[in-house]
Design a protein around this motif. Structure first.
Motif, PDB file in Angstrom:
ATOM      1  N   GLU A  24       0.823  -1.201   0.000  1.00 48.33           N
ATOM      2  CA  GLU A  24       0.000   0.000   0.000  1.00 48.33           C
ATOM      3  C   GLU A  24       0.859   1.255   0.000  1.00 48.33           C
ATOM      4  O   GLU A  24       1.938   1.285   0.607  1.00 48.33           O
ATOM      5  CB  GLU A  24      -0.889   0.006   1.244  1.00 48.33           C
ATOM      6  CG  GLU A  24      -0.088  -0.132   2.533  1.00 48.33           C
ATOM      7  CD  GLU A  24      -0.938  -0.028   3.763  1.00 48.33           C
ATOM      8  OE1 GLU A  24      -2.107   0.317   3.635  1.00 48.33           O
ATOM      9  OE2 GLU A  24      -0.405  -0.272   4.851  1.00 48.33           O
ATOM     10  N   PRO A  25       0.434   2.302  -0.682  1.00 46.38           N
ATOM     11  CA  PRO A  25       1.161   3.573  -0.602  1.00 46.38           C
ATOM     12  C   PRO A  25       1.035   4.168   0.783  1.00 46.38           C
ATOM     13  O   PRO A  25       0.049   3.925   1.497  1.00 46.38           O
ATOM     14  CB  PRO A  25       0.461   4.452  -1.651  1.00 46.38           C
ATOM     15  CG  PRO A  25      -0.918   3.868  -1.761  1.00 46.38           C
ATOM     16  CD  PRO A  25      -0.763   2.386  -1.529  1.00 46.38           C
TER      17      PRO A  25
ATOM     18  N   GLN B 120       6.679   8.300   8.967  1.00 41.51           N
ATOM     19  CA  GLN B 120       7.129   8.288   7.576  1.00 41.51           C
ATOM     20  C   GLN B 120       8.485   8.958   7.400  1.00 41.51           C
ATOM     21  O   GLN B 120       9.067   8.885   6.317  1.00 41.51           O
ATOM     22  CB  GLN B 120       6.081   8.977   6.695  1.00 41.51           C
ATOM     23  CG  GLN B 120       4.785   8.174   6.574  1.00 41.51           C
ATOM     24  CD  GLN B 120       3.665   8.946   5.915  1.00 41.51           C
ATOM     25  OE1 GLN B 120       3.877  10.039   5.396  1.00 41.51           O
ATOM     26  NE2 GLN B 120       2.459   8.396   5.948  1.00 41.51           N
ATOM     27  N   SER B 121       8.979   9.591   8.458  1.00 34.79           N
ATOM     28  CA  SER B 121      10.292  10.237   8.358  1.00 34.79           C
ATOM     29  C   SER B 121      11.386   9.184   8.417  1.00 34.79           C
ATOM     30  O   SER B 121      11.258   8.157   9.092  1.00 34.79           O
ATOM     31  CB  SER B 121      10.467  11.237   9.504  1.00 34.79           C
ATOM     32  OG  SER B 121      10.501  10.565  10.754  1.00 34.79           O
ATOM     33  N   ALA B 122      12.463   9.429   7.709  1.00 35.33           N
ATOM     34  CA  ALA B 122      13.635   8.533   7.708  1.00 35.33           C
ATOM     35  C   ALA B 122      13.265   7.091   7.356  1.00 35.33           C
ATOM     36  O   ALA B 122      13.897   6.143   7.837  1.00 35.33           O
ATOM     37  CB  ALA B 122      14.329   8.588   9.069  1.00 35.33           C
ATOM     38  N   GLU B 123      12.206   6.897   6.538  1.00 34.94           N
ATOM     39  CA  GLU B 123      11.771   5.560   6.121  1.00 34.94           C
ATOM     40  C   GLU B 123      11.453   4.655   7.318  1.00 34.94           C
ATOM     41  O   GLU B 123      11.632   3.434   7.260  1.00 34.94           O
ATOM     42  CB  GLU B 123      12.847   4.899   5.235  1.00 34.94           C
ATOM     43  CG  GLU B 123      13.174   5.650   3.968  1.00 34.94           C
ATOM     44  CD  GLU B 123      11.993   5.689   3.003  1.00 34.94           C
ATOM     45  OE1 GLU B 123      11.246   4.698   2.947  1.00 34.94           O
ATOM     46  OE2 GLU B 123      11.813   6.705   2.315  1.00 34.94           O
ATOM     47  N   LEU B 124      11.001   5.264   8.430  1.00 37.32           N
ATOM     48  CA  LEU B 124      10.749   4.487   9.648  1.00 37.32           C
ATOM     49  C   LEU B 124       9.674   3.432   9.440  1.00 37.32           C
ATOM     50  O   LEU B 124       9.855   2.264   9.815  1.00 37.32           O
ATOM     51  CB  LEU B 124      10.358   5.442  10.781  1.00 37.32           C
ATOM     52  CG  LEU B 124       9.975   4.790  12.117  1.00 37.32           C
ATOM     53  CD1 LEU B 124      11.093   3.913  12.632  1.00 37.32           C
ATOM     54  CD2 LEU B 124       9.603   5.861  13.137  1.00 37.32           C
TER      55      LEU B 124
ATOM     56  N   SER C 244       8.658   2.000   6.711  1.00 38.39           N
ATOM     57  CA  SER C 244       9.140   0.942   5.812  1.00 38.39           C
ATOM     58  C   SER C 244      10.042  -0.032   6.547  1.00 38.39           C
ATOM     59  O   SER C 244       9.986  -1.249   6.329  1.00 38.39           O
ATOM     60  CB  SER C 244       9.888   1.569   4.630  1.00 38.39           C
ATOM     61  OG  SER C 244       9.016   2.381   3.869  1.00 38.39           O
ATOM     62  N   GLU C 245      10.881   0.479   7.444  1.00 34.64           N
ATOM     63  CA  GLU C 245      11.774  -0.396   8.200  1.00 34.64           C
ATOM     64  C   GLU C 245      10.994  -1.241   9.200  1.00 34.64           C
ATOM     65  O   GLU C 245      11.321  -2.418   9.415  1.00 34.64           O
ATOM     66  CB  GLU C 245      12.829   0.438   8.923  1.00 34.64           C
ATOM     67  CG  GLU C 245      13.802  -0.354   9.774  1.00 34.64           C
ATOM     68  CD  GLU C 245      14.628  -1.379   8.993  1.00 34.64           C
ATOM     69  OE1 GLU C 245      15.206  -2.262   9.631  1.00 34.64           O
ATOM     70  OE2 GLU C 245      14.674  -1.284   7.742  1.00 34.64           O
ATOM     71  N   ILE C 246       9.955  -0.665   9.799  1.00 38.62           N
ATOM     72  CA  ILE C 246       9.101  -1.454  10.694  1.00 38.62           C
ATOM     73  C   ILE C 246       8.453  -2.608   9.926  1.00 38.62           C
ATOM     74  O   ILE C 246       8.469  -3.762  10.375  1.00 38.62           O
ATOM     75  CB  ILE C 246       8.030  -0.547  11.336  1.00 38.62           C
ATOM     76  CG1 ILE C 246       8.664   0.414  12.340  1.00 38.62           C
ATOM     77  CG2 ILE C 246       6.941  -1.385  12.012  1.00 38.62           C
ATOM     78  CD1 ILE C 246       7.718   1.473  12.867  1.00 38.62           C
ATOM     79  N   ASN C 247       7.903  -2.296   8.754  1.00 36.67           N
ATOM     80  CA  ASN C 247       7.284  -3.345   7.932  1.00 36.67           C
ATOM     81  C   ASN C 247       8.300  -4.407   7.552  1.00 36.67           C
ATOM     82  O   ASN C 247       7.999  -5.607   7.562  1.00 36.67           O
ATOM     83  CB  ASN C 247       6.677  -2.734   6.676  1.00 36.67           C
ATOM     84  CG  ASN C 247       5.478  -1.844   6.967  1.00 36.67           C
ATOM     85  OD1 ASN C 247       4.867  -1.952   8.019  1.00 36.67           O
ATOM     86  ND2 ASN C 247       5.165  -0.949   6.052  1.00 36.67           N
ATOM     87  N   ARG C 248       9.507  -3.978   7.203  1.00 36.30           N
ATOM     88  CA  ARG C 248      10.551  -4.933   6.785  1.00 36.30           C
ATOM     89  C   ARG C 248      10.910  -5.877   7.922  1.00 36.30           C
ATOM     90  O   ARG C 248      11.061  -7.088   7.717  1.00 36.30           O
ATOM     91  CB  ARG C 248      11.787  -4.171   6.316  1.00 36.30           C
ATOM     92  CG  ARG C 248      12.845  -5.074   5.673  1.00 36.30           C
ATOM     93  CD  ARG C 248      14.192  -4.405   5.589  1.00 36.30           C
ATOM     94  NE  ARG C 248      14.768  -4.193   6.915  1.00 36.30           N
ATOM     95  CZ  ARG C 248      15.359  -5.148   7.633  1.00 36.30           C
ATOM     96  NH1 ARG C 248      15.432  -6.379   7.164  1.00 36.30           N
ATOM     97  NH2 ARG C 248      15.872  -4.887   8.812  1.00 36.30           N
TER      98      ARG C 248
ATOM     99  N   ALA D 215       0.333   1.358   8.297  1.00 36.25           N
ATOM    100  CA  ALA D 215       0.165   2.765   7.927  1.00 36.25           C
ATOM    101  C   ALA D 215      -1.274   3.232   8.116  1.00 36.25           C
ATOM    102  O   ALA D 215      -1.521   4.422   8.317  1.00 36.25           O
ATOM    103  CB  ALA D 215       0.596   2.987   6.476  1.00 36.25           C
ATOM    104  N   GLY D 216      -2.231   2.308   8.069  1.00 35.64           N
ATOM    105  CA  GLY D 216      -3.630   2.694   8.145  1.00 35.64           C
ATOM    106  C   GLY D 216      -4.215   2.661   9.542  1.00 35.64           C
ATOM    107  O   GLY D 216      -5.425   2.777   9.708  1.00 35.64           O
ATOM    108  N   THR D 217      -3.365   2.482  10.559  1.00 36.52           N
ATOM    109  CA  THR D 217      -3.833   2.468  11.944  1.00 36.52           C
ATOM    110  C   THR D 217      -3.797   3.882  12.506  1.00 36.52           C
ATOM    111  O   THR D 217      -2.783   4.577  12.415  1.00 36.52           O
ATOM    112  CB  THR D 217      -2.947   1.554  12.805  1.00 36.52           C
ATOM    113  OG1 THR D 217      -2.984   0.234  12.268  1.00 36.52           O
ATOM    114  CG2 THR D 217      -3.433   1.526  14.243  1.00 36.52           C
ATOM    115  N   GLY D 218      -4.900   4.312  13.095  1.00 36.76           N
ATOM    116  CA  GLY D 218      -4.934   5.635  13.705  1.00 36.76           C
ATOM    117  C   GLY D 218      -4.124   5.670  14.985  1.00 36.76           C
ATOM    118  O   GLY D 218      -4.179   4.740  15.792  1.00 36.76           O
ATOM    119  N   VAL D 219      -3.355   6.718  15.177  1.00 36.47           N
ATOM    120  CA  VAL D 219      -2.609   6.900  16.419  1.00 36.47           C
ATOM    121  C   VAL D 219      -2.474   8.393  16.687  1.00 36.47           C
ATOM    122  O   VAL D 219      -2.214   9.183  15.773  1.00 36.47           O
ATOM    123  CB  VAL D 219      -1.227   6.212  16.364  1.00 36.47           C
ATOM    124  CG1 VAL D 219      -0.363   6.775  15.249  1.00 36.47           C
ATOM    125  CG2 VAL D 219      -0.503   6.317  17.703  1.00 36.47           C
TER     126      VAL D 219
END
Length: 872
Positions: A116-117, A181-185, A187-191, A309-313
């Protein structure tokens, strides 16, 4: 079969050859290479089908699941489809260019579906919370609100009670997403979650610590820091300079959720002095953001089907007087929506310390009717002084009932009392009441003897049977079995990390208002707290029946006590993760082409399944076309005849024929392969009785599957039922690949004089009914094979059974059983929910298999079926 074994067969054949020409040798070599490529193709094809079944099972039954599993399944499907095309290229390169092109297009579309984007949420990063709060600004203008429903609700309460709700500010969903979304955070969590293979208990704690540390080590964006510091300055200016603390309350919630139950997870952060340096407060914010990666929060997102990414916080920061203490209150019983009492819990600390069961708590029950008399007021046995007095309990009960009237539903509140005696409201939300009650069966006299424990109190009602897992610390739960019953000493919040795997929970101590209890009610899990002696009485691995509605535990599974409707809430259907898998599966699972249609072309493949199926057709055609080409081992491939022609072809790998007929047909008497003859004997030992009489539900199941799969339409079945079934043989080796309708069977065996090298494997998968019935069928088959020494392994709707090291005579008897099962398991999936038919078939098939194992003929076996059908 490994290539090394095939090479041994070929070398033995070569040694036995008396004469041959160079061209014969070249033809033999070409045939061996083609056969090896075909074997590699079959491996990819079989793995593709297994993964396809796993995907289908995930959609319908294996809930919950996370986005990491969706991506793993889709990646595996793509890998196996690519392997199918790659191996076909060695057999028949003609259509492969078009297949690669279609595969590339589909792969990109599936990747777009499952990766997902990143969510780009527009709006302020930080907003003030005070008497001038703009509620429309908090609600946001886009698809998702900027703050959670709890924060919005508190600001609405502030309008009526400005001194009841503390001042503060909120780091909005836009601000939290900006950081993630800063510093590809993100994406790294997902990875890291993908690399860990999900959220299994054995590595969940380690993964959670790793992700939390990653978040803490990632610096906050400068613009977010500036906004937080500006909000702090405004808050300090409006509050006393001394004697105030900042309470941080994070909230994780599904933004798409609508309704009155207000789902979500509270992430309390550390409280800090309001006049502390900005760096200290920013560090507290950092820690609160990192708690989104706690094990409980990770599992909660999976159980609700939420994407990362789609979880509200968001994080609400509220200023309260230093020295304030507080707790929780329910305006009625959280177990019964219309109870007559208000339940209040209090500790000497802030509400989060009670919420997470860190501090002991006082408990008061207050009559809902004015003048709100105290019904009970208790303190822990080891308490130095009580935290709660009667006057405070009455004040809190009045506040809870006032909030209930304001929201028009039972509520749960988090409150604090200042040193000056004033009440402050930190949270108000509807009580997550248990699932709708179902009629529970009565306790019959015959089960009284099985009662093992009784007592405690109901936290979440329901009944369930499962295996006990006693856990005193997290390490004891690292291998917690799915569907197990967790037995623990207390209601510590750490056990919430097992909420989506546990069928039920028993705790020796605990509060009905704890965070663990609230999670159990949200997910409908049967729970008993306060059951003394449970840790010592119940043993690991013991089967029990938990009846939390009557606070009783019975030994073994007591069917008469269990309701028809299983407990628990399944939030996966319709969730964001589920929709992603649904969308991707639409490009993977369907078959859109008829094999007999002139449109059956590589360029017309619309799904992964189309591509794999097309490859299978071309690979089989390429392999069997060798028999028609004189220059390439023309005597290798023959159609089998046993009095009449059969829909089976035989591929002679080396010395599998006694004599080689000149025509395209070989009689069974001309077969030299010992394992093939034994297998064929079992396949024809007893005539197939035809499809079993299908019950109404089974028939509807097949109709439903037909609507999902157009190739289940009778008009599209010709290619399936006329597909080549084939043996690949030598004197000591046999490999059968068979497809009857939508039932796939393969048998492979080596049967020679060297006993340690002998082996037999049996594989069965597929079916025309829904996946639940197909799963029941393979379990049925596994039970029968187990009786004869096989080691069956069941995976979704597939069973694989292996036996090694048998002597030749025993191997022939076991192969006869495998042949019998190949024929007589057809279409059994359609009756698997008819207990009477299943019992009758099990008895009949076991009797036949026992006779075959004794070497007896089945010609004397009785049958009630007048017309019997021989093996096709």
């Amino acid at each position: 079969m490994p290539l090394s074994r095939l090479l041994v067969f070929f070398s033995r054949s070569a040694k036995r050859a008396v004469s041959g020409t160079a061209s014969d040798s070249e033809a033999e070599h070409y045939f061996a290479l083609r056969h090896h490529s075909f074997k590699l193709f079959l491996t990819a094809w079989n793995t593709f089908q297994e993964t396809m079944t796993a995907l289908e099972y995930t959609l319908c039954c294996d809930h919950p699941f996370g986005l990491y599993r969706v991506r793993a399944l889709c990646t595996s499907m793509a890998t196996q489809v690519f392997q199918c095309v790659k191996q076909l290229e060695r057999l028949d390169p003609g259509p492969c260019e078009a297949l690669y092109a279609r595969f590339g297009e589909l792969q990109k579309m599936v990747a777009d579906d499952v990766y997902e984007p990143e969510l780009c949420l527009l709006g302020p990063l930080v907003l003030p919370l005070d008497e001038n709060t703009d509620i429309e600004a908090l609600s946001g203008q886009g698809e998702f609100p900027l703050v959670d429903p709890v924060t919005l609700r508190l600001e609405e309460v502030r309008r009526c009670h400005p001194h009841l709700v503390p001042k503060g500010f909120v780091i909005t969903m836009a601000g939290c997403q900006h950081f993630l979304q800063s510093a590809e955070l993100q994406s790294e969590i997902n990875r890291r979650i993908q690399a860990a293979g999900g959220l299994a208990p054995k590595h969940l704690a380690k993964l959670s610590r790793s992700l939390g540390q990653l978040v803490e080590d990632t610096p906050l964006p400068l613009d977010l820091i500036e906004d937080i510091c500006s909000a702090l300055a405004r808050l300090r200016a409006s509050c006393p300079q001394e004697g105030m603390r900042l309470v941080l309350r994070g909230r994780l919630w599904p933004p798409e959720a609508r309704g009155s139950d207000d789902p979500g997870l509270i992430l309390w952060g550390p409280s800090v002095p309001l006049n502390a340096p900005d760096e200290e407060i920013l560090h507290a914010v950092h820690i609160t953001l990192a708690r989104k990666q706690r094990a409980q929060a990770l599992v909660y997102r999976r159980a609700r089907g939420l994407t990362e990414a789609g979880t509200g916080v968001c994080i609400s920061c509220m200023a309260v007087e230093d020295g304030a203490w507080g707790g929780l209150a329910h305006s009625c019983s959280p177990v019964r929506a219309h109870g007559e009492q208000v339940h209040i819990y209090a500790s000497h600390g802030l509400p989060q310390e009670l919420d997470y069961s860190v501090l002991p708590a006082d408990h008061a029950t207050v009559d809902r009717r004015p003048p709100h008399e105290i019904i009970s007021l208790t303190s822990p046995d080891n308490a130095v002084r009580p935290a709660l007095d009667a006057d405070t309990a009455k004040d809190i009960a009045t506040l809870a009932l006032e909030m209930e009237a304001y929201l028009s539903c039972p509520v749960s509140i988090s409150w604090v009392r200042t040193p000056q005696g004033e009440l402050r409201l930190l949270l108000v939300r509807p009580i997550p009441l248990p699932v709708d009650a179902v009629d529970m069966p009565p306790v019959l006299p015959e089960v009284h003897a099985s009662l093992r424990l009784s007592g405690g109190y109901t936290v979440s009602p329901g009944r369930v049977a499962g295996t006990v897992c006693v856990a005193r610390r997290w390490e004891d739960a690292r291998r917690f079995p799915p569907g197990g019953i967790l037995v623990v000493p207390d209601d510590n919040y750490r056990w919430g990390a097992l909420m989506d795997r546990a069928a039920g929970i028993i705790a020796e101590e605990g509060l009905a208002g704890s965070r663990l209890a609230s999670l159990a009610r949200e997910f409908g899990k049967p729970v008993i707290f306060g059951l003394a002696g449970a840790m010592d009485t119940l043993k690991n691995g013991q089967r029990i029946t938990l009846c939390s509605d009557i606070c009783q535990v019975y030994v073994d599974r007591q069917e008469s006590l269990l309701p028809n409707v299983p407990p628990g809430r399944d939030y996966m259907p319709g969730s964001p993760v589920y929709r992603i898998l649904q969308k991707a599966s639409a490009r993977i699972l369907p078959l859109t082409m008829d094999v007999d249609s002139p449109e059956f072309k590589a360029a017309n493949c619309q799904t992964y399944h189309d591509i794999a199926r097309y490859c299978h057709e071309r690979a089989v055609s390429a392999m069997f076309s060798l028999g028609a080409e004189k220059k390439y081992a023309p005597q290798r491939v023959k159609q089998l005849r046993d009095k009449v022609l059969k829909q089976f072809w035989v591929v002679n790998l080396s010395d599998g024929f006694l004599t080689v007929p000149s025509g395209p047909v070989i009689d069974i008497e001309q077969i030299a392969s010992v394992p093939m003859r034994a297998l064929w004997h079992g396949m024809n030992a007893y005539p197939w009785q035809g499809p079993p009489p299908v019950d109404g539900k089974g028939f509807l199941s097949v109709l439903f599957e037909a609507t999902a799969n157009p190739n289940l339409d009778p008009a599209a079945q010709t290619a399936y039922f006329s597909e080549k079934n084939y043996f690949m043989i030598s004197r000591d080796y046999c490999s059968l690949h068979s497809r009857f309708g939508f039932h796939f069977v393969s048998v492979e065996a080596r049967l020679g004089d060297r006993t340690p090298e002998n082996y037999l494997t049996f594989h069965l998968r597929g079916g025309a009914a829904n996946i639940e019935r197909r799963i029941l069928r393979v379990r049925f088959v596994a039970e029968i094979l187990w009786e004869f020494g096989f080691a069956p392994m069941v995976r979704n709707d597939a069973v694989s059974a292996t036996l090694k090291g048998m002597d030749r005579e025993e191997g022939e008897l076991l192969l006869a059983i495998a042949g019998y099962m190949t024929i007589h398991t057809r279409q059994l999936d359609m009756i698997m929910q008819d207990a009477a038919q299943v019992a009758a078939r099990r008895e009949e098939m076991l009797n036949h298999c026992r006779m075959l194992f004794r070497g007896e003929s089945l010609s004397q076996a009785t049958t009630d079926v007048e017309e019997k059908q021989p093996c096709p």
